[in-house]
Design a protein around this motif. Sequence first.
Motif, PDB file in Angstrom:
ATOM      1  N   SER A   1       0.831  -1.203   0.000  1.00  0.00           N
ATOM      2  CA  SER A   1       0.000   0.000   0.000  1.00  0.00           C
ATOM      3  C   SER A   1       0.870   1.259   0.000  1.00  0.00           C
ATOM      4  CB  SER A   1      -0.927  -0.006   1.218  1.00  0.00           C
ATOM      5  OG  SER A   1      -1.655   1.193   1.292  1.00  0.00           O
ATOM      6  N   ILE A   2       1.932   1.233   0.772  1.00  0.00           N
ATOM      7  CA  ILE A   2       2.828   2.397   0.820  1.00  0.00           C
ATOM      8  C   ILE A   2       3.570   2.549  -0.507  1.00  0.00           C
ATOM      9  CG2 ILE A   2       4.843   3.422   1.950  1.00  0.00           C
ATOM     10  CD1 ILE A   2       3.834   2.087   4.563  1.00  0.00           C
ATOM     11  N   TYR A   3       4.037   1.447  -1.076  1.00  0.00           N
ATOM     12  CA  TYR A   3       4.695   1.525  -2.390  1.00  0.00           C
ATOM     13  C   TYR A   3       3.734   2.090  -3.437  1.00  0.00           C
ATOM     14  CZ  TYR A   3       9.214  -0.602  -1.462  1.00  0.00           C
ATOM     15  OH  TYR A   3      10.488  -0.831  -1.013  1.00  0.00           O
ATOM     16  N   GLU A   4       2.477   1.667  -3.357  1.00  0.00           N
ATOM     17  CA  GLU A   4       1.484   2.183  -4.300  1.00  0.00           C
ATOM     18  C   GLU A   4       1.293   3.687  -4.109  1.00  0.00           C
ATOM     19  OE1 GLU A   4      -2.927   1.047  -6.017  1.00  0.00           O
ATOM     20  OE2 GLU A   4      -2.398   0.388  -3.993  1.00  0.00           O
ATOM     21  N   LYS A   5       1.235   4.136  -2.852  1.00  0.00           N
ATOM     22  CA  LYS A   5       1.102   5.570  -2.571  1.00  0.00           C
ATOM     23  C   LYS A   5       2.305   6.341  -3.135  1.00  0.00           C
ATOM     24  CE  LYS A   5      -1.643   4.998   1.611  1.00  0.00           C
ATOM     25  NZ  LYS A   5      -1.634   5.022   3.071  1.00  0.00           N
ATOM     26  N   VAL A   6       3.489   5.792  -2.933  1.00  0.00           N
ATOM     27  CA  VAL A   6       4.693   6.443  -3.454  1.00  0.00           C
ATOM     28  C   VAL A   6       4.641   6.512  -4.978  1.00  0.00           C
ATOM     29  CG1 VAL A   6       7.214   6.258  -3.679  1.00  0.00           C
ATOM     30  CG2 VAL A   6       6.128   5.883  -1.453  1.00  0.00           C
TER      31      VAL A   6
ATOM     32  N   HIS B   1       4.101   9.895  -9.689  1.00  0.00           N
ATOM     33  CA  HIS B   1       3.432  10.203 -10.954  1.00  0.00           C
ATOM     34  C   HIS B   1       2.867  11.629 -10.914  1.00  0.00           C
ATOM     35  CE1 HIS B   1       2.127   8.873 -14.851  1.00  0.00           C
ATOM     36  NE2 HIS B   1       0.923   9.379 -14.609  1.00  0.00           N
ATOM     37  N   GLN B   2       2.332  12.027  -9.770  1.00  0.00           N
ATOM     38  CA  GLN B   2       1.854  13.400  -9.598  1.00  0.00           C
ATOM     39  C   GLN B   2       3.025  14.382  -9.652  1.00  0.00           C
ATOM     40  OE1 GLN B   2      -0.162  13.041  -5.835  1.00  0.00           O
ATOM     41  NE2 GLN B   2      -2.095  12.392  -6.775  1.00  0.00           N
ATOM     42  N   MET B   3       4.163  13.979  -9.101  1.00  0.00           N
ATOM     43  CA  MET B   3       5.359  14.816  -9.162  1.00  0.00           C
ATOM     44  C   MET B   3       5.781  15.035 -10.614  1.00  0.00           C
ATOM     45  SD  MET B   3       7.518  13.178  -5.969  1.00  0.00           S
ATOM     46  CE  MET B   3       9.067  13.963  -6.409  1.00  0.00           C
ATOM     47  N   LEU B   4       5.705  13.987 -11.403  1.00  0.00           N
ATOM     48  CA  LEU B   4       6.045  14.101 -12.817  1.00  0.00           C
ATOM     49  C   LEU B   4       5.110  15.088 -13.514  1.00  0.00           C
ATOM     50  CD1 LEU B   4       7.592  13.344 -15.342  1.00  0.00           C
ATOM     51  CD2 LEU B   4       6.178  11.272 -15.499  1.00  0.00           C
ATOM     52  N   ALA B   5       3.826  15.002 -13.225  1.00  0.00           N
ATOM     53  CA  ALA B   5       2.865  15.943 -13.813  1.00  0.00           C
ATOM     54  C   ALA B   5       3.199  17.372 -13.401  1.00  0.00           C
ATOM     55  CB  ALA B   5       1.444  15.580 -13.399  1.00  0.00           C
TER      56      ALA B   5
ATOM     57  N   PHE C   1       5.841  -1.539  -8.807  1.00  0.00           N
ATOM     58  CA  PHE C   1       5.776  -0.164  -8.289  1.00  0.00           C
ATOM     59  C   PHE C   1       7.148   0.492  -8.301  1.00  0.00           C
ATOM     60  CE2 PHE C   1       1.812  -1.567  -5.903  1.00  0.00           C
ATOM     61  CZ  PHE C   1       0.950  -0.894  -6.757  1.00  0.00           C
ATOM     62  N   ILE C   2       8.170  -0.255  -7.933  1.00  0.00           N
ATOM     63  CA  ILE C   2       9.524   0.308  -7.929  1.00  0.00           C
ATOM     64  C   ILE C   2       9.938   0.711  -9.343  1.00  0.00           C
ATOM     65  CG2 ILE C   2      11.972  -0.247  -7.603  1.00  0.00           C
ATOM     66  CD1 ILE C   2      11.118  -1.828  -5.094  1.00  0.00           C
ATOM     67  N   ARG C   3       9.643  -0.121 -10.327  1.00  0.00           N
ATOM     68  CA  ARG C   3       9.978   0.219 -11.722  1.00  0.00           C
ATOM     69  C   ARG C   3       9.252   1.486 -12.170  1.00  0.00           C
ATOM     70  NH1 ARG C   3       9.990  -5.906 -13.858  1.00  0.00           N
ATOM     71  NH2 ARG C   3      12.184  -6.329 -13.430  1.00  0.00           N
ATOM     72  N   GLN C   4       7.985   1.603 -11.800  1.00  0.00           N
ATOM     73  CA  GLN C   4       7.201   2.789 -12.151  1.00  0.00           C
ATOM     74  C   GLN C   4       7.785   4.027 -11.464  1.00  0.00           C
ATOM     75  OE1 GLN C   4       2.989   2.486 -11.297  1.00  0.00           O
ATOM     76  NE2 GLN C   4       2.732   4.702 -11.385  1.00  0.00           N
ATOM     77  N   ILE C   5       8.116   3.893 -10.196  1.00  0.00           N
ATOM     78  CA  ILE C   5       8.691   5.002  -9.430  1.00  0.00           C
ATOM     79  C   ILE C   5       9.999   5.448 -10.068  1.00  0.00           C
ATOM     80  CG2 ILE C   5       9.781   5.593  -7.215  1.00  0.00           C
ATOM     81  CD1 ILE C   5       7.606   3.640  -5.950  1.00  0.00           C
ATOM     82  N   LEU C   6      10.854   4.496 -10.405  1.00  0.00           N
ATOM     83  CA  LEU C   6      12.150   4.831 -11.009  1.00  0.00           C
ATOM     84  C   LEU C   6      11.995   5.479 -12.385  1.00  0.00           C
ATOM     85  CD1 LEU C   6      14.265   1.715  -9.971  1.00  0.00           C
ATOM     86  CD2 LEU C   6      14.402   4.038  -9.042  1.00  0.00           C
TER      87      LEU C   6
ATOM     88  N   ASP D   1      10.812   8.985 -11.746  1.00  0.00           N
ATOM     89  CA  ASP D   1      11.931   9.744 -11.180  1.00  0.00           C
ATOM     90  C   ASP D   1      12.930  10.146 -12.264  1.00  0.00           C
ATOM     91  OD1 ASP D   1      13.486  10.701  -8.779  1.00  0.00           O
ATOM     92  OD2 ASP D   1      14.932   9.280  -9.625  1.00  0.00           O
ATOM     93  N   ARG D   2      13.218   9.229 -13.162  1.00  0.00           N
ATOM     94  CA  ARG D   2      14.147   9.510 -14.259  1.00  0.00           C
ATOM     95  C   ARG D   2      13.629  10.665 -15.122  1.00  0.00           C
ATOM     96  NH1 ARG D   2      15.336   4.540 -14.831  1.00  0.00           N
ATOM     97  NH2 ARG D   2      13.513   4.001 -16.049  1.00  0.00           N
ATOM     98  N   GLU D   3      12.333  10.628 -15.428  1.00  0.00           N
ATOM     99  CA  GLU D   3      11.754  11.685 -16.254  1.00  0.00           C
ATOM    100  C   GLU D   3      11.688  13.014 -15.494  1.00  0.00           C
ATOM    101  OE1 GLU D   3       8.022  12.465 -19.277  1.00  0.00           O
ATOM    102  OE2 GLU D   3       8.347  10.452 -18.481  1.00  0.00           O
ATOM    103  N   ILE D   4      11.405  12.960 -14.201  1.00  0.00           N
ATOM    104  CA  ILE D   4      11.407  14.178 -13.384  1.00  0.00           C
ATOM    105  C   ILE D   4      12.790  14.814 -13.416  1.00  0.00           C
ATOM    106  CG2 ILE D   4      11.272  15.060 -11.006  1.00  0.00           C
ATOM    107  CD1 ILE D   4       9.070  12.843 -10.566  1.00  0.00           C
ATOM    108  N   ARG D   5      13.822  14.001 -13.266  1.00  0.00           N
ATOM    109  CA  ARG D   5      15.192  14.526 -13.301  1.00  0.00           C
ATOM    110  C   ARG D   5      15.533  15.116 -14.665  1.00  0.00           C
ATOM    111  NH1 ARG D   5      18.091  12.985  -8.794  1.00  0.00           N
ATOM    112  NH2 ARG D   5      17.101  11.339  -7.578  1.00  0.00           N
TER     113      ARG D   5
END
Length: 111
Positions: free
Chosen positions: A8-13, A18-22, A66-71, A74-78
């Motif tokens: 659940s926490i990984y999903e929240k992250v 994804h919101q950070m990317l937007a 979830f980790i792959r999605q987060i990474l 994150d890569r696109e945000i950077r």
Amino acid sequence: MTGEEVISIYEKVAVITHQMLAAAREYDWEQLAELESQCASHVATLKRGESAVPLTGMVREQKVKFIRQILADDREIRTITEPWMEQLSVLIKSTGTERKLAQAYGANQSG
């Protein structure tokens, strides 16, 4: 912490990154910073309690997804933020140099 809580926490992250990317795509730095703070809070929770929870099978696969999605987010945000941060750094250095020059030459004009 249970396996379900960990996922659940990984999903929240993942949702927050994804919101950070937007926000980054819209150059909404205030929103990005606020979301980053929320994300850091969840990551801190994981650091404190996840290691004691063994994950197997489907739960482990969800975590990896979830980790792959987060990474990826994150890569696109950077990719978006690093050029902006570099420009900001140059501007700050330039302003600092201008201030030093003004102080140096201002002091010389007075004397």
